[in-house]
Design an enzyme around this catalytic site. Structure first.
Site, PDB file in Angstrom:
ATOM      1  N   LYS A   1       0.842  -1.204   0.000  1.00 43.69           N
ATOM      2  CA  LYS A   1       0.000   0.000   0.000  1.00 43.69           C
ATOM      3  C   LYS A   1       0.879   1.257   0.000  1.00 43.69           C
ATOM      4  O   LYS A   1       0.693   2.154  -0.835  1.00 43.69           O
ATOM      5  CB  LYS A   1      -0.907  -0.027   1.234  1.00 43.69           C
TER       6      LYS A   1
ATOM      7  N   MET B   1      -5.433  -7.463   8.934  1.00 41.35           N
ATOM      8  CA  MET B   1      -4.907  -6.616  10.004  1.00 41.35           C
ATOM      9  C   MET B   1      -5.828  -5.419  10.225  1.00 41.35           C
ATOM     10  O   MET B   1      -6.879  -5.319   9.614  1.00 41.35           O
ATOM     11  CB  MET B   1      -3.486  -6.199   9.656  1.00 41.35           C
TER      12      MET B   1
ATOM     13  N   ARG C   1      -3.389  -1.555  -6.652  1.00 47.05           N
ATOM     14  CA  ARG C   1      -2.562  -2.772  -6.528  1.00 47.05           C
ATOM     15  C   ARG C   1      -2.941  -3.698  -7.678  1.00 47.05           C
ATOM     16  O   ARG C   1      -3.997  -3.517  -8.298  1.00 47.05           O
ATOM     17  CB  ARG C   1      -2.813  -3.466  -5.188  1.00 47.05           C
TER      18      ARG C   1
ATOM     19  N   SER D   1      12.670 -42.997 -13.711  1.00 47.20           N
ATOM     20  CA  SER D   1      11.482 -42.165 -13.556  1.00 47.20           C
ATOM     21  C   SER D   1      11.132 -42.175 -12.068  1.00 47.20           C
ATOM     22  O   SER D   1      10.902 -43.244 -11.488  1.00 47.20           O
ATOM     23  CB  SER D   1      10.327 -42.724 -14.371  1.00 47.20           C
TER      24      SER D   1
ATOM     25  N   ASP E   1       5.103 -43.057  -4.275  1.00 46.75           N
ATOM     26  CA  ASP E   1       5.655 -44.057  -3.372  1.00 46.75           C
ATOM     27  C   ASP E   1       6.886 -43.522  -2.648  1.00 46.75           C
ATOM     28  O   ASP E   1       7.101 -43.834  -1.477  1.00 46.75           O
ATOM     29  CB  ASP E   1       6.012 -45.331  -4.145  1.00 46.75           C
TER      30      ASP E   1
ATOM     31  N   TYR F   1      12.133 -34.506 -18.057  1.00 46.58           N
ATOM     32  CA  TYR F   1      10.697 -34.347 -18.280  1.00 46.58           C
ATOM     33  C   TYR F   1       9.904 -34.548 -16.993  1.00 46.58           C
ATOM     34  O   TYR F   1      10.408 -35.103 -16.010  1.00 46.58           O
ATOM     35  CB  TYR F   1      10.187 -35.333 -19.350  1.00 46.58           C
TER      36      TYR F   1
HETATM   37  C1  PEP Z   1       4.487 -43.327  -7.872  1.00 46.70           C
HETATM   38  O1  PEP Z   1       4.625 -44.108  -6.938  1.00 46.70           O
HETATM   39  O2  PEP Z   1       4.821 -42.123  -7.820  1.00 46.70           O
HETATM   40  C2  PEP Z   1       3.883 -43.778  -9.136  1.00 46.70           C
HETATM   41  C3  PEP Z   1       3.815 -42.968 -10.165  1.00 46.70           C
HETATM   42  O3  PEP Z   1       3.347 -45.020  -9.160  1.00 46.70           O
HETATM   43  P1  PEP Z   1       1.929 -45.397  -8.520  1.00 46.70           P
HETATM   44  O4  PEP Z   1       1.226 -44.120  -8.166  1.00 46.70           O
HETATM   45  O5  PEP Z   1       1.215 -46.168  -9.554  1.00 46.70           O
HETATM   46  O6  PEP Z   1       2.335 -46.220  -7.348  1.00 46.70           O
HETATM   47 MG    MG Z   2       4.484 -46.212  -7.319  1.00 47.46          MG
END
Ligand code: PEP
Ligand code: MG
Length: 880
Positions: free
Chosen positions: A26, A107, A342, A766, A771, A853
């Site tokens: 402000k 506030m 703003r 990946s 998990d 990716y």
């Molecule tokens: C993971 O565990 O991130 C995953 C992509 O596999 P899922 O969710 O199938 O266990």
């Molecule tokens: Mg998994």
């Protein structure tokens, strides 16, 4: 370090917009407007540093502050030709909070400071309006009492109500002057009685008390709660602006209002907002009188000129700030004053329209436009939302598991949902939690609501994949399948009753609530094209069917990052073959059952390859615990036994034998393929055969075979050997080869820590961060929903780690795993396919640590594209 020479106070005319951290949003913008020559009532700002010093010294104004405030006041008096507390032409001021980040309404504010017995007479003489003067006075005592002396504000409101009842009037505006005068006296008595202190008649004491109280309001409960929720640092502190009061309630040539320089809902150009003639700012916000559209000011002869000026100023401010502005203004005796500007909050649709219009208007570059849309807001453009004009009754709140609003009849059973859905009914499937067995019901339902399960529970993941609204983990639901009803607070909702869910907020609402369809226009395509030009990371999708793969491609996915093959086993009759495989007594029986599934898998893989022609497709071998494929209830088990020609007890015993105390840490992932190699072989065959088939059609196919839940090098080595053997067999049989790769998911801390070793056998990594979050925190993906929201609410965790990647902990494993993997193989391709792949802050993290990716559900692909672009731009501009 702040010293006695520190400048705690700064006149508006000495500052500018770049001083946001010191002067608050402000204060900085008031300074900027003042210097741009706009009509801003003069004033000064006390810095955020002063606020921090106040707290550091245990609640004492820092040395020099008060003297500097008095100097500031003097400057304002001179500029206005008025005297603070003066008997003639008195100066009245407001004291407001203003943090570096907007914290609307959190506030405190005090208006009309400077009214004393002496200056009151001056106000009456000047305005010739005793009613106005006494109204200002009673408002001052009321606000001062509440904010500075912490008197319960209901006591004041009760007193006002009593007067209104006595006079038989509805509105505060109708209370006569004499009653307001009496109210002021009564308010003083309330203050004295409740706080043991007198309301100070000395204007300087008022000012000092107000400044300290606004500092203190930085740490009130509301403000702290807001900061927690929005991730705002406690250390920022609030600035305090002290500004000359102007009044919109001095007659018909006065008004007050708020407006946006463009429509914040649609982005349409042109001033958009509301005003109230002859009113104070609070009246617009309080909603006691209905404000009028701001354009109507142009029809009012008293306000026309000021309106013209407002339109011109709005344009100037927008051009100056190069962004849509949210303005507050007051017109006092036909003179326009600007009280605030703003950046305006806006919907996703408006953000996209404004960004593209600004590019067309030459205000911003295409690259800047990419940063003007919050990735998370794209959800509003891709899914239906609750009609903003609808009245809603929220019954409960669960987790916002998959965005979009849906209305339908409650159905507690997947078969019933399927029957009704196919008959054209809109249904909401309500379950305690869903399992793969409910898939067919989810497909036809408008939305899914569960009492248990977190953001990566089955319901959440599957609904998100389908782009279907889902609220999960709504613990307020007490579902009784037997009675076909559920209890939510005092409501009993039966099967067939209508409810509405909003998967963007987690709200569960009673009845049919109107929704508005998403509209994706050319403007979004333009923003996305600019984003694509800016980003480095690739964006893939998690999709399990040819249809979903096509949807993903239409949303701009550049490949599949995760095909969960098990989802294919649930379609139609395939589940029976899968069940026969699980129940098989011998390897031969198992292979026979798998042979039934194989052609179906091959067909699906071929369809996905075709949809993703030219892009890589990562297919994961079987992952979930086997018991998920078997029926739970004795009746269903008997039915299955009959179908397969097996004794009923054999099915029952097998189900019992497969039960695990911790299935997510149990017989799943690559462990299945290790003990039942024929499953991996069948899947590898189906993948390679499908790839050979579509390659013949001229499709450019890039299969990547991915092994889940690997913890040791040996596991991957063995699975890889099976896959390679099978692939060679198929190549020999077909008389030709295609290129393919074998990689692994990194979902266990051990795999991340030993990634250099594991990379010996992997062509790609990946990160399965669902998990990996579960195993790093030791938090169950399925059950944590019961307490995790409380952890977030209480600030133990900043966010749900299943939703927003925990960069510090889980992220460290992702970073370490990537680094170690690339130590062994510098060109190792690395991505992420957990749900975090579609969450903007997690995507930005993946960019920063150099992933190739991210992969997310199809409907989140545009979000990930935009987030990846913003991360790349921040990186290049050094503004991370
Ligand atoms: C993971 O565990 O991130 C995953 C992509 O596999 P899922 O969710 O199938 O266990
Ligand atoms: Mg998994």
């Amino acid at each position: 370090m702040a010293t006695t020479a520190t400048r705690w106070v700064q006149l508006f005319r000495d500052g500018d917009a770049s001083q946001r951290n010191l002067l608050g949003g402000k204060g900085a913008n008031l300074a900027e407007m003042t210097n741009a020559g706009l009509p801003v009532p003069p004033g000064f700002t006390i810095t955020t540093e002063a606020c921090n010093a106040y707290f550091e010294s245990g609640g004492k104004l820092p040395d020099g502050l008060w003297e500097q405030a008095l100097e500031g006041l003097k400057a304002v008096e001179t500029e206005m030709g008025r005297e603070f507390g003066g008997a003639e032409k008195p100066l009245l001021v407001s004291v407001r909070s203003g943090a570096p980040v907007s914290m609307p309404g959190m506030m405190d504010t005090i208006l009309n400071l400077g009214l004393s017995a002496r200056s009151l007479k001056g106000v009456i003489a000047e305005t010739d309006d005793p009613r106005f003067a006494y109204d200002c006075l009673r408002r001052l005592i009321q606000m001062y009492g509440k904010v500075v002396l912490e008197v319960n504000s209901d006591l004041f409101e009760d007193a006002i109500d009593r007067v209104k009842r006595k006079r038989g009037v509805q509105d505060d505006n109708e209370i006569p002057a004499a009653d307001l005068q009496a109210l002021a006296t009564e308010f003083r008595a309330i203050v004295r009685r409740e706080s043991g202190q007198e309301f100070p008649d000395d204007p300087h004491a008022q000012l000092r008390g107000a400044i300290e109280a606004v500092f203190r309001s930085w740490n009130n409960r509301r403000a702290i709660g807001y900061r927690r929720q929005n991730g705002i640092a406690d250390a920022l502190g609030t600035a305090v602006t002290v500004q000359t009061m102007v009044y919109g309630n001095l007659g018909d040539d006065c008004a007050t209002g708020v407006c946006f320089t463009r429509n914040p809902n649609t982005g349409e150009p042109g001033l958009f907002g509301e005003y109230l003639p002859n009113a104070q700012g609070e009246d617009v916000v309080a909603g006691v009188r209905t404000p009028k559209p701001v354009a109507e000011m142009g029809d009012d002869p008293h306000l026309r000129e000021a309106y013209g000026q407002l339109v011109e100023i709005a344009e100037r401010l927008e051009t100056h700030y190069r962004d849509m502005q949210d303005l507050e203004f007051t017109i006092q005796n036909s003179r326009l004053y600007m009280l605030q500007t703003r950046s305006g909050k806006r919907t996703g649709g408006a953000a996209v329209r404004i960004a593209t219009d600004f590019v067309r208007e030459g205000l911003i570059t295409e690259r800047e436009a990419v940063g003007r849309v919050e990735p998370g807001q794209l959800d509003q453009l891709l899914h239906p939302t609750i009609d903003p004009n609808a009245t809603v009754q929220v019954l409960a709140k669960g987790l916002p598991a998959s965005p979009g609003a849906a209305t339908g009849k409650v159905v507690f059973d997947a078969d019933e949902a399927e029957a009704q859905g196919k008959a054209g009914e809109a249904v909401i499937l309500v379950r305690i939690e869903t399992s793969p067995e409910d898939f067919h019901g989810m497909v036809v339902a408008q939305g899914v609501l569960t009492a248990r399960g977190g953001m990566t529970s089955h319901a959440a993941v599957v609904a998100r994949g389908m782009g279907k609204p889902c609220v999960s983990g709504c613990t307020a639901l007490q579902i009784d399948y037997g009675k076909q009803e559920m209890q939510i607070a005092e409501f009993t909702i039966r099967a067939g009753d209508f409810i509405t869910i909003d998967g963007a907020t987690g709200n569960v609402m009673l009845g049919e609530v109107a929704t508005v369809e998403a509209t994706v226009g050319g403007d979004l395509a333009a923003v996305m094209a600019w984003a694509d030009a800016a980003r480095r990371m690739r964006v893939r999708a998690n999709a399990d069917t040819p249809h979903d793969a096509q949807v993903a491609r239409d949303f701009g996915a550049e490949g599949i990052g995760l095909c969960r093959t098990e989802h294919m086993f649930f379609e139609g009759d395939r589940i029976d073959a899968m069940r026969a495989m699980i129940l098989a007594g011998s390897k031969a029986d198992r292979e026979r059952a798998l042979a039934t599934v194989e052609p179906l898998q091959r067909e699906d893989f071929a369809g996905i390859f075709r949809a993703m022609d030219g892009f890589p497709v990562t297919i994961r071998t079987l992952d979930p615990p086997l018991h998920e494929f078997l029926p739970n209830s004795p009746a269903e088990q008997e039915e299955l036994a009959r179908k397969l020609g097996l004794p009923a007890n054999q099915v029952r015993d097998k189900v019992a034998a497969l039960q695990e105390a911790n299935p997510m840490l149990g017989f799943r992932g690559c462990r299945l393929g290790i003990l039942y190699p024929e499953i991996t072989r069948m899947q590898a065959r189906a993948i390679i055969d499908a790839a050979l088939e579509v390659a013949d059609e001229g499709v450019k196919v890039e299969p990547e075979i991915m092994v889940p839940l690997v913890g040791t090098l040996e596991e991957l080595k063995r699975q890889r050997a099976l896959i390679e053997e099978t692939a060679e067999e198929r190549f020999r049989a077909a008389g030709k080869r295609i290129a393919y790769t074998v990689g692994t998911m990194i979902e266990l801390p051990r795999a991340a820590l030993l990634a250099d070793e594991i990379a010996q056998q992997a062509d790609f990594f990946s990160f399965g961060t669902n998990d990996l979050t579960q195993t790093t925190f030791g938090l169950s993906r399925d059950d944590a929903g019961r307490f995790l929201p409380l952890y977030v609410e209480r600030g133990i965790l900043e966010a749900d780690p299943f939703q927003v990647l925990d960069q510090k902990g889980v992220g460290k494993l992702v970073e370490t795993g990537t680094r170690l993997g690339r130590q062994t193989k510098p060109d190792l391709k690395v991505g992420i396919c957990g749900e975090h792949g579609g969450e903007p802050s997690s995507v930005a993290f993946c960019h920063r640590i150099g992933l190739d990716y991210v992969s997310c559900s199809p409907f989140r692909v545009p979000i990930a594209r935009l987030a990846a672009a913003q991360a790349a731009i921040a990186d290049e501009d050094g503004t991370e």
